[in-house]
Write a protein that holds these residues in place. Structure first.
Motif, PDB file in Angstrom:
ATOM      1  N   THR A  25     -27.214  63.370  28.980  1.00  0.00           N
ATOM      2  CA  THR A  25     -28.097  64.089  29.913  1.00  0.00           C
ATOM      3  C   THR A  25     -28.149  63.655  31.346  1.00  0.00           C
ATOM      4  N   TYR A  40     -36.558  58.985  29.584  1.00  0.00           N
ATOM      5  CA  TYR A  40     -36.479  58.649  31.208  1.00  0.00           C
ATOM      6  C   TYR A  40     -35.475  57.200  31.600  1.00  0.00           C
ATOM      7  N   LYS A  87     -32.172  58.864  30.732  1.00  0.00           N
ATOM      8  CA  LYS A  87     -31.760  59.915  31.906  1.00  0.00           C
ATOM      9  C   LYS A  87     -31.461  59.206  33.028  1.00  0.00           C
ATOM     10  N   GLU A  97     -35.855  70.359  28.810  1.00  0.00           N
ATOM     11  CA  GLU A  97     -36.682  68.941  29.463  1.00  0.00           C
ATOM     12  C   GLU A  97     -38.170  69.764  29.850  1.00  0.00           C
TER      13      GLU A  97
END
Length: 334
Positions: free
Chosen positions: A271, A137, A140, A113
């Motif tokens: 993730t 994001y 995530k 990342e």
């Protein structure tokens, strides 16, 4: 079912229609099918693929109103010989080197990342760069699913706010694979997550606020990026990002960053779960983020990271052969 029909046609025998077969006929012909079915290139199917093909055939029977021929049910004694054949077939394939493991999407670890930030794959210098950042994001931070949930995202599902802990992004989920609403899900709640982000160059609140503002804070969340003008650096059109383009987002991101592995859009959700697991977050909180409804499902995401595997390897390695120390003091030269 298409695979079975192609096999049936190539057999050039008087094989009955699958859903009209008697129990004896189904047991016999399914057994021949399991032993003879091959891929287009002539290679054999892995053990798990055989099982999934049979599950598909069973689903076909149920969709056509045939409920009394569950050949995978261990309590159905009429298909005992067939199940023994399938079991032997799968074991023989294992002996040939086939694996039963799933090819899972790899998570993006913290060091990877950081690489994506360092190589400017993430940022807000262009509309495409900002869109890739927000996409990753959303996966995530809010556990948004690989494609289906992304495709239906709307700007109105994201709200920028501030409370005593600072600025935050509020995400309100809608219908997903695990939450459909209706009578069956009266006791299940859709996602309602709040993420606080620390101020700085990588403050996610700033990125989402800029992105939502560029879209007018309404409508489809993923729209086609436009070239910059003298007046606007970040611009998006009204055309929604296409299906194939959206499906390739994670692959595009990881390729630009030079990352190696099996990365798909599902890597984002993996993730989320993996990094929470690595940092000791409870399964209950992980489930709240990812949207899973049972611990068994979320445990599939508890995959060992590269760092954990390295630590375990070092622990189990033989002790290092350190050179012997010369304890005698050096002799003085006359």
């Amino acid at each position: 079912m298409n695979l079975f029909e192609k096999w049936r046609a190539n057999r050039r025998e008087n094989i009955p229609d699958f859903k009209l077969m008697t129990t004896e006929q189904m047991s016999f012909w399914l057994g021949r099918f399991v032993m003879e079915a091959r891929k287009r290139d002539g290679t054999e199917y892995p053990p798990r693929s055989i099982y999934l093909i049979l599950c598909g055939l069973l689903r076909y029977l149920k969709d056509n109103g045939v409920y009394d021929k569950n050949f995978l049910d261990e309590n159905n004694g009429e298909f005992t010989d067939f199940r023994k054949l399938v079991d032997a077939r799968m074991k023989s394939l294992i002996d040939k080197g086939f694996r039963c493991s799933l090819k899972q999407a790899d998570p993006i670890l913290p060091k990877d990342e950081e690489t994506l930030w360092q190589k400017h794959v993430f940022g807000k210098e262009s509309a495409e760069q900002l869109q890739h950042t927000v996409f990753f994001y959303a996966c995530k931070v809010f556990g948004v699913r690989g494609y289906d949930e992304h495709h239906d995202l709307q700007c109105e599902q994201f709200t920028i706010g501030e409370d005593s802990a600072g600025r935050f992004i509020q995400f309100s989920g809608r219908a997903t694979k695990t939450y459909k609403g209706g009578l069956g899900h009266l006791n299940v709640q859709s996602k309602n997550l709040r993420h606080h982000s620390s101020p700085g160059d990588r403050c996610l609140v700033d990125y989402f606020e800029l992105y939502l503002g560029s879209l007018g804070n309404t409508g489809a969340f993923y729209r086609r990026p436009l070239p910059p003008t003298d007046e606007e650096q970040i611009r998006f059109g009204q055309q929604v990002v296409g299906v194939n383009k959206l499906k390739s987002f994670m692959k595009t991101i990881t390729q630009k960053g030079g990352l190696k592995g099996n990365f798909t859009n599902h890597s984002g959700k993996r993730t989320c779960a993996t990094q929470l697991y690595m940092n000791g977050v409870s399964e209950q909180e992980i489930m709240r983020r990812t949207g899973h409804r049972c611990e068994k499902s979320v445990k599939k995401y508890k995959r060992s990271s590269e760092q954990i595997e390295m630590d375990v390897s070092k622990i189990l390695d033989p002790p290092m052969n350190e050179p012997a120390c010369d304890t005698d003091p050096p002799r003085k030269k006359n």
